[in-house]
Design an enzyme around this catalytic site. Structure first.
Site, mmCIF file in Angstrom:
data_model
loop_
_atom_site.group_PDB
_atom_site.id
_atom_site.type_symbol
_atom_site.label_atom_id
_atom_site.label_comp_id
_atom_site.label_asym_id
_atom_site.label_seq_id
_atom_site.Cartn_x
_atom_site.Cartn_y
_atom_site.Cartn_z
ATOM 1 N N LYS A 22 26.965 -52.499 30.442
ATOM 2 C CA LYS A 22 27.108 -51.273 31.311
ATOM 3 C C LYS A 22 25.601 -50.776 31.286
ATOM 4 O O LYS A 22 25.332 -50.234 32.623
ATOM 5 C CB LYS A 22 27.724 -50.131 30.427
ATOM 6 C CG LYS A 22 27.355 -48.621 30.822
ATOM 7 C CD LYS A 22 28.403 -47.805 29.945
ATOM 8 C CE LYS A 22 27.493 -47.310 28.861
ATOM 9 N NZ LYS A 22 26.474 -46.158 29.419
ATOM 10 N N ASN A 23 24.794 -50.865 30.651
ATOM 11 C CA ASN A 23 23.268 -50.256 30.543
ATOM 12 C C ASN A 23 22.492 -51.283 31.404
ATOM 13 O O ASN A 23 21.368 -50.625 31.464
ATOM 14 C CB ASN A 23 23.091 -50.074 29.214
ATOM 15 C CG ASN A 23 23.730 -48.823 28.641
ATOM 16 O OD1 ASN A 23 24.804 -48.241 29.345
ATOM 17 N ND2 ASN A 23 23.544 -48.450 27.461
ATOM 18 N N CYS A 116 24.348 -33.673 27.088
ATOM 19 C CA CYS A 116 25.622 -34.373 26.976
ATOM 20 C C CYS A 116 26.069 -34.173 25.502
ATOM 21 O O CYS A 116 25.337 -33.515 24.678
ATOM 22 C CB CYS A 116 25.385 -35.850 27.599
ATOM 23 S SG CYS A 116 24.677 -36.782 26.372
ATOM 24 N N ARG A 121 19.346 -33.887 26.737
ATOM 25 C CA ARG A 121 18.737 -35.260 27.315
ATOM 26 C C ARG A 121 17.546 -34.826 28.013
ATOM 27 O O ARG A 121 17.649 -34.969 29.433
ATOM 28 C CB ARG A 121 20.027 -35.973 27.876
ATOM 29 C CG ARG A 121 21.041 -36.370 27.091
ATOM 30 C CD ARG A 121 20.875 -37.255 25.915
ATOM 31 N NE ARG A 121 20.474 -38.683 26.500
ATOM 32 C CZ ARG A 121 21.631 -39.448 26.735
ATOM 33 N NH1 ARG A 121 22.810 -39.169 26.653
ATOM 34 N NH2 ARG A 121 21.252 -40.572 27.348
ATOM 35 N N PRO A 122 16.344 -34.594 27.729
ATOM 36 C CA PRO A 122 15.231 -34.168 28.423
ATOM 37 C C PRO A 122 15.007 -35.655 29.354
ATOM 38 O O PRO A 122 15.106 -36.625 29.128
ATOM 39 C CB PRO A 122 14.173 -33.940 27.398
ATOM 40 C CG PRO A 122 14.542 -34.711 26.120
ATOM 41 C CD PRO A 122 16.061 -34.704 26.089
ATOM 42 N N ASP A 124 11.589 -35.126 30.751
ATOM 43 C CA ASP A 124 10.006 -35.066 30.927
ATOM 44 C C ASP A 124 9.331 -36.214 31.258
ATOM 45 O O ASP A 124 8.282 -36.466 32.117
ATOM 46 C CB ASP A 124 9.569 -34.372 29.774
ATOM 47 C CG ASP A 124 9.964 -34.853 28.488
ATOM 48 O OD1 ASP A 124 11.027 -35.173 28.147
ATOM 49 O OD2 ASP A 124 8.813 -35.306 27.785
ATOM 50 N N LEU A 125 9.789 -37.128 30.552
ATOM 51 C CA LEU A 125 8.829 -38.602 30.421
ATOM 52 C C LEU A 125 9.136 -39.040 31.967
ATOM 53 O O LEU A 125 8.353 -39.981 32.641
ATOM 54 C CB LEU A 125 9.409 -39.520 29.461
ATOM 55 C CG LEU A 125 9.341 -38.978 28.054
ATOM 56 C CD1 LEU A 125 9.694 -39.984 27.031
ATOM 57 C CD2 LEU A 125 7.531 -39.099 27.843
ATOM 58 N N ASP A 305 23.491 -46.978 19.619
ATOM 59 C CA ASP A 305 24.681 -46.890 20.300
ATOM 60 C C ASP A 305 25.662 -47.681 19.553
ATOM 61 O O ASP A 305 26.962 -47.651 19.807
ATOM 62 C CB ASP A 305 24.545 -47.697 21.689
ATOM 63 C CG ASP A 305 23.796 -47.003 22.636
ATOM 64 O OD1 ASP A 305 23.689 -47.390 23.720
ATOM 65 O OD2 ASP A 305 23.744 -45.879 22.495
ATOM 66 N N ARG A 397 34.379 -44.752 30.024
ATOM 67 C CA ARG A 397 33.072 -44.506 30.785
ATOM 68 C C ARG A 397 32.225 -45.894 30.406
ATOM 69 O O ARG A 397 31.726 -46.438 31.146
ATOM 70 C CB ARG A 397 32.145 -43.464 30.136
ATOM 71 C CG ARG A 397 32.417 -42.074 30.651
ATOM 72 C CD ARG A 397 31.326 -41.067 30.031
ATOM 73 N NE ARG A 397 30.182 -41.855 30.362
ATOM 74 C CZ ARG A 397 29.116 -41.762 29.442
ATOM 75 N NH1 ARG A 397 29.253 -41.004 28.380
ATOM 76 N NH2 ARG A 397 27.985 -42.183 29.413
HETATM 77 C C1 EPZ Z 1 19.826 -45.218 27.325
HETATM 78 O O1 EPZ Z 1 19.783 -43.846 27.612
HETATM 79 C C2 EPZ Z 1 21.122 -45.684 27.281
HETATM 80 N N1 EPZ Z 1 21.937 -45.386 28.396
HETATM 81 C C3 EPZ Z 1 21.874 -45.117 25.803
HETATM 82 O O2 EPZ Z 1 23.234 -45.494 25.995
HETATM 83 C C4 EPZ Z 1 20.870 -45.360 24.578
HETATM 84 O O3 EPZ Z 1 21.705 -44.706 23.736
HETATM 85 C C5 EPZ Z 1 19.672 -45.012 24.799
HETATM 86 O O4 EPZ Z 1 19.039 -45.667 26.226
HETATM 87 C C6 EPZ Z 1 18.746 -45.412 23.823
HETATM 88 O O5 EPZ Z 1 18.949 -46.787 23.790
HETATM 89 C C7 EPZ Z 1 21.545 -46.119 29.498
HETATM 90 O O6 EPZ Z 1 20.934 -47.120 29.434
HETATM 91 C C8 EPZ Z 1 22.653 -45.792 30.676
HETATM 92 P P1 EPZ Z 1 16.148 -42.815 26.106
HETATM 93 P P2 EPZ Z 1 18.232 -42.967 27.685
HETATM 94 O O7 EPZ Z 1 15.625 -42.266 27.223
HETATM 95 O O8 EPZ Z 1 17.566 -43.969 28.893
HETATM 96 C C9 EPZ Z 1 14.165 -38.735 24.444
HETATM 97 C C10 EPZ Z 1 25.539 -45.568 25.814
HETATM 98 O O9 EPZ Z 1 26.263 -45.117 24.782
HETATM 99 N N2 EPZ Z 1 13.811 -38.744 25.731
HETATM 100 O O10 EPZ Z 1 15.524 -44.200 25.518
HETATM 101 O O11 EPZ Z 1 18.809 -41.463 28.376
HETATM 102 C C11 EPZ Z 1 15.777 -38.668 24.416
HETATM 103 O O12 EPZ Z 1 16.062 -37.196 24.129
HETATM 104 C C12 EPZ Z 1 24.384 -44.679 26.208
HETATM 105 O O13 EPZ Z 1 25.731 -46.547 26.464
HETATM 106 C C13 EPZ Z 1 12.882 -37.660 25.996
HETATM 107 O O14 EPZ Z 1 12.564 -36.996 25.042
HETATM 108 O O15 EPZ Z 1 17.683 -43.079 26.467
HETATM 109 C C14 EPZ Z 1 16.060 -39.728 23.169
HETATM 110 O O16 EPZ Z 1 15.844 -38.894 21.819
HETATM 111 C C15 EPZ Z 1 24.229 -43.350 25.103
HETATM 112 N N3 EPZ Z 1 12.169 -37.369 26.974
HETATM 113 C C16 EPZ Z 1 15.021 -40.733 23.317
HETATM 114 O O17 EPZ Z 1 14.003 -40.228 24.064
HETATM 115 C C17 EPZ Z 1 12.842 -38.309 28.413
HETATM 116 O O18 EPZ Z 1 12.180 -38.070 29.504
HETATM 117 C C18 EPZ Z 1 15.635 -42.008 23.895
HETATM 118 O O19 EPZ Z 1 16.187 -41.882 25.135
HETATM 119 C C19 EPZ Z 1 13.724 -39.196 28.143
HETATM 120 C C20 EPZ Z 1 14.179 -39.418 26.953
#
Ligand code: EPZ
Length: 418
Positions: A22-23, A116, A121-122, A124-125, A305, A397
């Site tokens: 999915k990812n 969510c 789910r910020p 900012d990055l 996950d 999903r």
């Molecule tokens: C991806 O989400 C995956 N989703 C998530 O899988 C997975 O849990 C996550 O990566 C971590 O591995 C998809 O790929 C579609 P992140 P993503 O940005 O990209 C913080 C599932 O169950 N953060 O790596 O949203 C954030 O809050 C889903 O399949 C910021 O602070 O994850 C989190 O604490 C759930 N600012 C951490 O980084 C930002 O701009 C990791 O988030 C972005 C993220």
């Protein structure tokens, strides 16, 4: 409203081919926007999130259609660069379209994806990466307007290795002239899969899977055909199911290296695991033991996950296991539901202490999120009697057919109308 009814007590046996990841599929569907041509995603999993991505692509003007198990996307007719609020809210990861729309259209308008089930789910990055490429980003009333008059290749440094921000930066960089170097990039296998897809399109992307990804942007791009990697989290789910019930299963179509932290944990718990090119074989006597602390972290660390499904596998283990959830603030919502089945798990902020219990008793429970929902089904496989799992849209999903896959392995699991 449908529920998943699980009758406990069966062991799992047999073979299963794991769905495509999915990812991987979600960022690759966003990437199809870049080429203005036709792409074929082979063996695409039929997931709610894939449908949500298809709806966004159609809204943008693309043609999207299924041909057997393949999903065909023609982005030539793309004619708009904005995503309405209700579409953004349907799928949290819809923010992944931002970079691709900006690269293709020069501007993008969408709303904040909102929090969510896992907590805030910020993004900012994501936004700082696009600003480093020269995009103007205005935020007002929950809507984001990005315009990229003078987009150019840049040095992008991510404050933390965010998967989505890394993917958005790569997709945007493909559409701007010059060299972009992304440091502190996430290293997940799904990002390598995205790079492979983009290179098939004619893009020049290298370094995915390491902390530094380089994009030579502005290349002419064309359609392509791609089969995504196997879903390592779906694979972890089935391995945890067999570990917990006792059994002997072989998974095909997934790279064992992508979930080595999960198989290591299952071996510590008493399972036997062997693996080879695109297959993983697990046997378990079902009586597992507690393991060393499980700390979730960015790849190649233990995947957040897989936290819920490993927890489910250890519910009846002898001894104690400590979980530390370092990635999301609110990723223990399944714990209260597991307690309704008799689980003994104590929460303290990011820490969950699991005390193994002798027996679990079937009861009605409700999914709180995608992976937490899968964990409830796995707990039901071990419980006396029947467990009915509600709110199963969460599970749909990310799993094409969780009940059917588990039935193919011998479980008594089926979706019923309530
Ligand atoms: C991806 O989400 C995956 N989703 C998530 O899988 C997975 O849990 C996550 O990566 C971590 O591995 C998809 O790929 C579609 P992140 P993503 O940005 O990209 C913080 C599932 O169950 N953060 O790596 O949203 C954030 O809050 C889903 O399949 C910021 O602070 O994850 C989190 O604490 C759930 N600012 C951490 O980084 C930002 O701009 C990791 O988030 C972005 C993220």
């Amino acid at each position: 409203m449908n529920v998943i009814a699980v009758e406990g007590g069966r062991t799992l046996q047999g073979e299963l081919t794991v769905q495509s990841a999915k990812n991987s599929v979600l960022p690759i569907l966003a990437a199809t926007i870049l080429c203005g041509d036709t792409c074929v995603i082979e063996n695409c999993p039929r997931l709610e999130d894939v449908d949500a991505s298809g709806a966004i692509l159609r809204h943008l003007g693309c043609r999207v259609q299924w041909q057997g198990e393949d999903l065909i996307v023609d982005s030539a007719p793309l004619c708009r660069g904005e995503i309405p609020d209700e579409m953004m809210r349907r799928m949290r990861s819809s923010v992944i379209f931002l970079g691709a729309i900006l690269a293709r259209c020069g501007r993008a308008e969408l709303s904040y994806p909102g929090g969510c089930e896992l907590g805030p789910r910020p993004i900012d990055l994501h936004l700082s990466a696009l600003r480093m490429l020269g995009a103007q980003v205005e935020e007002s009333g929950g809507r984001l307007c990005c315009s990229g008059g003078k987009l150019r290749g840049a040095e992008i440094v991510l404050g933390l290795p965010s998967v989505g921000a890394t993917e958005n930066a790569i997709l945007a960089a493909c559409g701007v002239g010059g060299t972009t170097v992304i440091t502190n990039a996430a290293r997940e296998p799904e990002i390598v899969d995205l790079q492979n897809f983009l290179c098939k399109m004619g893009a020049e992307v290298r370094g995915a899977g390491t902390s530094t990804v380089t994009v030579e942007g502005g290349r002419p791009l064309h359609g392509c055909r791609h089969r995504c990697i196997g879903d390592r989290i779906a694979a972890a789910t089935y391995l945890c199911a067999a570990a917990a019930t006792g059994g002997d299963i072989c998974l095909r179509g997934v790279d064992y290296r992508h979930l080595s932290t999960v198989t290591t944990a299952l071996c510590q718990a008493g399972c036997r695991v062997s693996s080879g090119e695109q297959w993983i074989h697990l046997t378990s006597g079902g009586a597992l033991r507690g393991i060393c602390p499980v700390r979730t972290s960015p790849y190649p660390g233990f995947p957040t996950d897989a936290q819920a499904v490993l927890m489910a596998a250890l519910l009846r283990s002898s001894g104690t296991t400590v979980f530390v959830e370092n990635m999301f603030q609110n990723r223990y919502r399944h714990v209260a539901e597991l307690a309704r089945l008799g689980a003994d798990i104590r929460l303290e902020g990011p820490v969950a202490v699991l005390y193994g219990v002798k027996r679990l008793r079937g009861a009605p429970v409700r999914c709180t999120d995608l992976r937490g929902g899968a964990a409830l089904v796995l707990a039901g496989l071990q419980a006396d009697g029947v467990t009915e799992v509600g709110e199963i849209h969460h599970i749909k999903r990310g799993y094409g057919d969780l009940p059917g896959d588990l039935r193919r392995l011998g479980a008594a699991v089926r979706e019923i109308k309530k």
